[in-house]
Scaffold this motif. Sequence first.
Motif, PDB file in Angstrom:
ATOM      1  N   ASP A 289       0.822  -1.225   0.000  1.00 48.15           N
ATOM      2  CA  ASP A 289       0.000   0.000   0.000  1.00 48.15           C
ATOM      3  C   ASP A 289       0.851   1.268   0.000  1.00 48.15           C
ATOM      4  O   ASP A 289       0.540   2.240   0.676  1.00 48.15           O
ATOM      5  CB  ASP A 289      -0.963   0.023   1.191  1.00 48.15           C
ATOM      6  N   TYR A 290       1.930   1.249  -0.773  1.00 49.05           N
ATOM      7  CA  TYR A 290       2.830   2.402  -0.800  1.00 49.05           C
ATOM      8  C   TYR A 290       2.134   3.664  -1.311  1.00 49.05           C
ATOM      9  O   TYR A 290       1.346   3.627  -2.252  1.00 49.05           O
ATOM     10  CB  TYR A 290       4.043   2.138  -1.689  1.00 49.05           C
TER      11      TYR A 290
ATOM     12  N   LEU B 209       4.097   8.005   3.061  1.00 53.48           N
ATOM     13  CA  LEU B 209       4.663   7.021   3.988  1.00 53.48           C
ATOM     14  C   LEU B 209       6.188   7.112   4.117  1.00 53.48           C
ATOM     15  O   LEU B 209       6.767   6.512   5.016  1.00 53.48           O
ATOM     16  CB  LEU B 209       4.315   5.597   3.549  1.00 53.48           C
ATOM     17  N   LEU B 210       6.858   7.835   3.234  1.00 54.38           N
ATOM     18  CA  LEU B 210       8.326   7.862   3.236  1.00 54.38           C
ATOM     19  C   LEU B 210       8.928   8.196   4.596  1.00 54.38           C
ATOM     20  O   LEU B 210       9.833   7.488   5.057  1.00 54.38           O
ATOM     21  CB  LEU B 210       8.849   8.806   2.156  1.00 54.38           C
TER      22      LEU B 210
ATOM     23  N   VAL C 154      10.048  -0.544  -3.554  1.00 52.44           N
ATOM     24  CA  VAL C 154       9.134  -1.186  -4.483  1.00 52.44           C
ATOM     25  C   VAL C 154       7.774  -1.313  -3.810  1.00 52.44           C
ATOM     26  O   VAL C 154       7.653  -1.943  -2.754  1.00 52.44           O
ATOM     27  CB  VAL C 154       9.641  -2.595  -4.886  1.00 52.44           C
ATOM     28  N   GLY C 155       6.762  -0.706  -4.413  1.00 48.52           N
ATOM     29  CA  GLY C 155       5.399  -0.893  -3.930  1.00 48.52           C
ATOM     30  C   GLY C 155       4.886  -2.239  -4.398  1.00 48.52           C
ATOM     31  O   GLY C 155       5.062  -2.608  -5.564  1.00 48.52           O
ATOM     32  N   VAL C 156       4.298  -2.996  -3.468  1.00 48.72           N
ATOM     33  CA  VAL C 156       3.803  -4.340  -3.796  1.00 48.72           C
ATOM     34  C   VAL C 156       2.371  -4.498  -3.288  1.00 48.72           C
ATOM     35  O   VAL C 156       1.967  -3.835  -2.329  1.00 48.72           O
ATOM     36  CB  VAL C 156       4.707  -5.438  -3.179  1.00 48.72           C
TER      37      VAL C 156
ATOM     38  N   TYR D 235       2.222  -8.246   7.519  1.00 45.44           N
ATOM     39  CA  TYR D 235       3.443  -7.504   7.232  1.00 45.44           C
ATOM     40  C   TYR D 235       3.231  -6.493   6.114  1.00 45.44           C
ATOM     41  O   TYR D 235       2.723  -6.823   5.044  1.00 45.44           O
ATOM     42  CB  TYR D 235       4.582  -8.467   6.876  1.00 45.44           C
ATOM     43  N   LEU D 236       3.644  -5.252   6.380  1.00 47.33           N
ATOM     44  CA  LEU D 236       3.521  -4.163   5.419  1.00 47.33           C
ATOM     45  C   LEU D 236       4.850  -3.822   4.757  1.00 47.33           C
ATOM     46  O   LEU D 236       4.868  -3.150   3.733  1.00 47.33           O
ATOM     47  CB  LEU D 236       2.988  -2.908   6.123  1.00 47.33           C
TER      48      LEU D 236
END
Length: 148
Positions: free
Chosen positions: A68-69, A73-74, A94-96, A104-105
């Motif tokens: 959920d990037y 959020l950085l 890498v957004g996944v 786990y996020l």
Amino acid sequence: MVSQVVTTDGEPLAHLSGQVAWDADGRPVGPGDHEAQATQIARNIEAALAAVGATRHDIIKETVYVVDYRPALLPAIFGPLRAGIRQAPASTLVGVPALFAPEYLLEVEVVAALPAARAVRVPTGENALRPVPATGNRPAGAESDRKN
């Protein structure tokens, strides 16, 4: 079988894979909270690197996988991962859509440069590394379990 820390003969590097926010009992830390998970991952990375004679200052490359990037959020992700570090390593984010378990996020892989004099054999099997408790304390008996 999964290796979380690997060193190479002839090249003083340590490769850490699959660093997630779990405690000493393998339970998720900070479900739903990217910053809490990044903080625990930084602890776990620190402990894994210490087992091979390195510190977070020795990290030269990292890859951060984020569920959920979004750009907001950085600071929550890199604040804990960079805390106390003199120089940021080469980094890929890498957004996944998901990781291996829904709790786990974040998952982090790092490569650390080891001075040849500090390169050590990594414990395996019963003597393998254990995650660090969420409190930041080492698991009971962790030191005595680490044998070269």
